[in-house]
Motif scaffolding. Structure first.
Motif, PDB file in Angstrom:
ATOM      1  N   LEU A  69      -0.582 -18.814  -6.933  1.00 58.90           N
ATOM      2  CA  LEU A  69      -0.205 -18.836  -8.344  1.00 58.90           C
ATOM      3  C   LEU A  69       1.255 -19.209  -8.570  1.00 58.90           C
ATOM      4  N   SER A  70       2.141 -18.769  -7.670  1.00 57.21           N
ATOM      5  CA  SER A  70       3.575 -18.959  -7.919  1.00 57.21           C
ATOM      6  C   SER A  70       4.200 -20.058  -7.063  1.00 57.21           C
ATOM      7  N   GLY A  71       3.557 -20.390  -5.948  1.00 55.76           N
ATOM      8  CA  GLY A  71       4.136 -21.370  -5.028  1.00 55.76           C
ATOM      9  C   GLY A  71       5.113 -20.777  -4.052  1.00 55.76           C
ATOM     10  N   THR A  72       5.349 -19.454  -4.122  1.00 51.97           N
ATOM     11  CA  THR A  72       6.267 -18.792  -3.198  1.00 51.97           C
ATOM     12  C   THR A  72       5.595 -17.563  -2.605  1.00 51.97           C
ATOM     13  N   PRO A  73       6.039 -17.115  -1.424  1.00 54.03           N
ATOM     14  CA  PRO A  73       5.441 -15.916  -0.818  1.00 54.03           C
ATOM     15  C   PRO A  73       5.596 -14.695  -1.713  1.00 54.03           C
ATOM     16  N   LEU A  74       4.712 -13.738  -1.531  1.00 58.23           N
ATOM     17  CA  LEU A  74       4.716 -12.544  -2.375  1.00 58.23           C
ATOM     18  C   LEU A  74       5.915 -11.649  -2.096  1.00 58.23           C
ATOM     19  N   ALA A  75       6.197 -11.382  -0.810  1.00 54.80           N
ATOM     20  CA  ALA A  75       7.230 -10.410  -0.449  1.00 54.80           C
ATOM     21  C   ALA A  75       7.953 -10.862   0.810  1.00 54.80           C
ATOM     22  N   HIS A  76       9.162 -10.326   0.994  1.00 56.70           N
ATOM     23  CA  HIS A  76       9.917 -10.624   2.212  1.00 56.70           C
ATOM     24  C   HIS A  76       9.409  -9.811   3.395  1.00 56.70           C
ATOM     25  N   ALA A  77       8.896  -8.604   3.136  1.00 55.18           N
ATOM     26  CA  ALA A  77       8.414  -7.747   4.224  1.00 55.18           C
ATOM     27  C   ALA A  77       7.200  -6.963   3.743  1.00 55.18           C
ATOM     28  N   TYR A  78       6.294  -6.713   4.686  1.00 58.60           N
ATOM     29  CA  TYR A  78       5.091  -5.925   4.428  1.00 58.60           C
ATOM     30  C   TYR A  78       5.161  -4.701   5.332  1.00 58.60           C
ATOM     31  N   CYS A  79       5.273  -3.532   4.706  1.00 58.45           N
ATOM     32  CA  CYS A  79       5.498  -2.308   5.462  1.00 58.45           C
ATOM     33  C   CYS A  79       4.357  -1.333   5.200  1.00 58.45           C
ATOM     34  N   HIS A  80       3.886  -0.698   6.261  1.00 60.37           N
ATOM     35  CA  HIS A  80       2.680   0.110   6.147  1.00 60.37           C
ATOM     36  C   HIS A  80       2.841   1.469   6.805  1.00 60.37           C
ATOM     37  N   ALA A  81       2.352   2.476   6.091  1.00 58.49           N
ATOM     38  CA  ALA A  81       2.363   3.848   6.610  1.00 58.49           C
ATOM     39  C   ALA A  81       1.104   4.097   7.420  1.00 58.49           C
ATOM     40  N   GLY A  82       1.238   4.907   8.469  1.00 64.03           N
ATOM     41  CA  GLY A  82       0.100   5.241   9.309  1.00 64.03           C
ATOM     42  C   GLY A  82      -0.902   6.122   8.584  1.00 64.03           C
ATOM     43  N   LEU A  83      -2.108   6.182   9.116  1.00 70.18           N
ATOM     44  CA  LEU A  83      -3.183   6.962   8.512  1.00 70.18           C
ATOM     45  C   LEU A  83      -3.156   8.387   9.052  1.00 70.18           C
ATOM     46  N   VAL A  84      -3.481   9.321   8.196  1.00 70.73           N
ATOM     47  CA  VAL A  84      -3.451  10.743   8.543  1.00 70.73           C
ATOM     48  C   VAL A  84      -4.873  11.238   8.740  1.00 70.73           C
ATOM     49  N   GLY A  85      -5.103  11.926   9.848  1.00 71.84           N
ATOM     50  CA  GLY A  85      -6.420  12.470  10.128  1.00 71.84           C
ATOM     51  C   GLY A  85      -6.483  13.965   9.895  1.00 71.84           C
ATOM     52  N   TYR A  86      -7.702  14.468   9.896  1.00 70.72           N
ATOM     53  CA  TYR A  86      -7.935  15.908   9.784  1.00 70.72           C
ATOM     54  C   TYR A  86      -9.298  16.190  10.405  1.00 70.72           C
ATOM     55  N   HIS A  87      -9.362  17.185  11.279  1.00 68.93           N
ATOM     56  CA  HIS A  87     -10.599  17.507  11.998  1.00 68.93           C
ATOM     57  C   HIS A  87     -11.147  16.307  12.756  1.00 68.93           C
ATOM     58  N   GLY A  88     -10.247  15.546  13.364  1.00 68.64           N
ATOM     59  CA  GLY A  88     -10.655  14.493  14.278  1.00 68.64           C
ATOM     60  C   GLY A  88     -10.916  13.140  13.675  1.00 68.64           C
ATOM     61  N   HIS A  89     -10.781  13.000  12.365  1.00 69.68           N
ATOM     62  CA  HIS A  89     -11.055  11.716  11.724  1.00 69.68           C
ATOM     63  C   HIS A  89     -10.053  11.470  10.612  1.00 69.68           C
ATOM     64  N   LYS A  90      -9.845  10.176  10.282  1.00 68.15           N
ATOM     65  CA  LYS A  90      -9.019   9.822   9.142  1.00 68.15           C
ATOM     66  C   LYS A  90      -9.541  10.532   7.898  1.00 68.15           C
ATOM     67  N   MET A  91      -8.604  11.060   7.083  1.00 69.01           N
ATOM     68  CA  MET A  91      -9.021  11.697   5.839  1.00 69.01           C
ATOM     69  C   MET A  91      -9.759  10.697   4.966  1.00 69.01           C
ATOM     70  N   SER A  92     -10.947  11.079   4.510  1.00 68.80           N
ATOM     71  CA  SER A  92     -11.732  10.178   3.668  1.00 68.80           C
ATOM     72  C   SER A  92     -12.721  10.969   2.843  1.00 68.80           C
ATOM     73  N   LYS A  93     -13.042  10.424   1.681  1.00 70.19           N
ATOM     74  CA  LYS A  93     -14.020  11.053   0.794  1.00 70.19           C
ATOM     75  C   LYS A  93     -15.376  11.163   1.479  1.00 70.19           C
ATOM     76  N   SER A  94     -15.765  10.104   2.207  1.00 63.78           N
ATOM     77  CA  SER A  94     -17.108  10.087   2.791  1.00 63.78           C
ATOM     78  C   SER A  94     -17.296  11.200   3.812  1.00 63.78           C
ATOM     79  N   ARG A  95     -16.242  11.546   4.530  1.00 65.55           N
ATOM     80  CA  ARG A  95     -16.335  12.630   5.522  1.00 65.55           C
ATOM     81  C   ARG A  95     -16.059  13.995   4.906  1.00 65.55           C
ATOM     82  N   GLY A  96     -15.453  14.012   3.740  1.00 64.10           N
ATOM     83  CA  GLY A  96     -15.145  15.287   3.107  1.00 64.10           C
ATOM     84  C   GLY A  96     -14.045  16.063   3.794  1.00 64.10           C
ATOM     85  N   ASN A  97     -13.199  15.376   4.567  1.00 69.41           N
ATOM     86  CA  ASN A  97     -12.141  16.071   5.314  1.00 69.41           C
ATOM     87  C   ASN A  97     -10.776  15.848   4.659  1.00 69.41           C
TER      88      ASN A  97
END
Length: 422
Positions: free
Chosen positions: A275-303
């Motif tokens: 849409l713009s002809g230029t990149p979206l961002a200079h850097a893409y930074c990501h936080a790690g995933l947090v688990g609980y009871h052995g699995h990533k926290m998620s609605k489907s697991r209810g954890n």
């Protein structure tokens, strides 16, 4: 959309330096470009049906700390965040619970806003719900259609055809290339697409990875009348339009959880570049995933461990922050039931350390310099906590400076202050 009251952030003597950050797109530690002393940040917000669990909090805390680091370095900071208040998971939860989807979204957004305020998170200046920008998003899709990068897929039982993004066409016509953001092979991309909201097996698509841009109206689903006809937007184009409308193109950092690297951030960047002809961002930074009871926290697991439940149970917000800050923001780790107690004891020890008389106290100015150095090194909060453990166990010569530094840089309150007026 209304945000929340910002926390007090004490001013510190001197200045820190803008941190170098791990850029997922390059796999390197880098100093993102910050022209004219203005740092711009976009962090993907919640889909409001299960707010706010500790996985969410860990991500938003990482970028709260980044804002604090930039501000301490004397930079102006502009922060934008969206709310995906129309999406399949929200509609499915509303249907399962018999609640109108708008009511569910409003309740969860209110809870999220309350959680962020109580946790002392710096609010975004631009806090935008997708439903507030339907027309603008539709106009973006229409523009992609005009330049030949959106194509129809026949859709039985809908008011029209769904529109998809042409991955191969975008690679030919723009500077974006598949994999610019996501360091994955094709097989992994297809697996993540299927797991994370894509539809790689849908017939009629030119490429299994091509993402949905516009979903034509179906009976019983919310839809809006736009230049594209009746329907609602796909996921990635929402953030492309909201982010660039708020911050312009080529902003400093696109942030979010590690599960957004592909397909969401890859195709958000693709759409924006087209849409713009230029990149979206200079850097893409990501936080790690947090688990609980052995699995990533998620609605489907209810954890899920909810911030509101911890706070309503009497947890100190600063203790929750310390429990999360004990882990580097890029790490993947598991929350354990005893973590909050460990963090609360650390918080109590720090408060006691401010009062500790010492014949050989630590030099608070030197401690502040050490904290700033750790923060500048990819937001290394575990090292910052270790520095404070040692200093406050020994006692410090200027406890008021350390209390201000801990609150300004980490958002952890060691002394009572007057509340900020709304």
């Amino acid at each position: 959309m209304r945000t929340w009251t910002p926390p007090a952030v004490p001013e510190l003597p001197g200045e820190g330096v803008a941190p170098r950050l791990f850029n997922t797109a390059t796999g390197r530690l880098e100093h993102p470009a910050i022209p004219e002393g203005r740092a711009t940040l976009y962090v993907c917000g919640i889909t409001p049906y299960d707010a706010t669990h500790l996985g969410h909090a860990f991500t938003y805390l990482a970028f709260d700390v980044l804002q604090r680091a930039w501000r301490d370095a004397g930079l102006d900071v502009v922060y934008a965040q969206n709310i995906t208040d129309i999406d399949d998971p929200l509609l499915e939860r509303a249907n399962d619970t018999g609640v109108d989807w708008r009511q569910l979204a409003d309740e969860q957004i209110g809870l999220y806003r309350s959680d962020m305020h109580r946790m002392g998170m710096i609010p975004p200046q631009h806090f935008v719900a997708v439903t507030e920008q339907i027309d603008e998003i539709a106009a973006g899709v229409d523009r992609l259609r005009e330049i030949g990068l959106a194509y129809p897929v026949p859709t039985e039982g809908a008011a029209g055809d769904d529109l998809y993004f042409d991955t191969a066409g975008a690679e030919r016509a723009t500077q974006w290339r598949l994999g610019d953001v996501a360091p994955y092979d094709r097989e992994t991309m297809e697996r993540f697409s299927a797991e994370r909201g894509g539809d790689p097996d849908r017939p009629g698509k030119r490429d299994p990875l091509d993402p949905l841009l516009w979903r034509a109206a179906r009976e019983g689903e919310p839809s809006w009348e736009t230049v594209l006809g009746e329907g609602r937007p796909g996921w990635h184009i929402e953030c492309s339009v909201i982010a660039t409308d708020a911050l312009g193109s080529a902003f400093t950092v696109q942030g979010g959880g590690a599960d957004l690297v592909f397909p969401h951030h890859e195709y958000t960047a693709a759409h924006a570049t087209a849409l713009s002809g230029t990149p979206l961002a200079h850097a893409y930074c990501h936080a790690g995933l947090v688990g609980y009871h052995g699995h990533k926290m998620s609605k489907s697991r209810g954890n899920l461990v909810f911030v509101s439940k911890l706070l309503n149970g009497g947890a100190d917000p600063s203790a929750i922050r310390l429990g999360l800050l004990a882990h580097h923001y890029r790490s993947e780790w598991e929350w354990r039931d005893g973590d909050l107690g460990v963090a609360a004891r650390r918080l109590d020890a720090w408060k006691a350390g401010l009062e500790r008389a010492s014949a050989d106290p630590a030099n608070a100015t030197a401690v502040l310099a050490q904290l700033r150095a750790a923060l500048a090194n990819d937001l290394d909060t575990p090292v910052m906590l270790a520095i404070l453990d040692a200093a406050l166990d020994r006692g410090v010569d200027r406890p008021e400076l350390i209390a201000d530094a801990v609150e300004a840089l980490l958002g952890v309150r060691l002394v009572e202050r007057e509340p900020v007026a709304p």
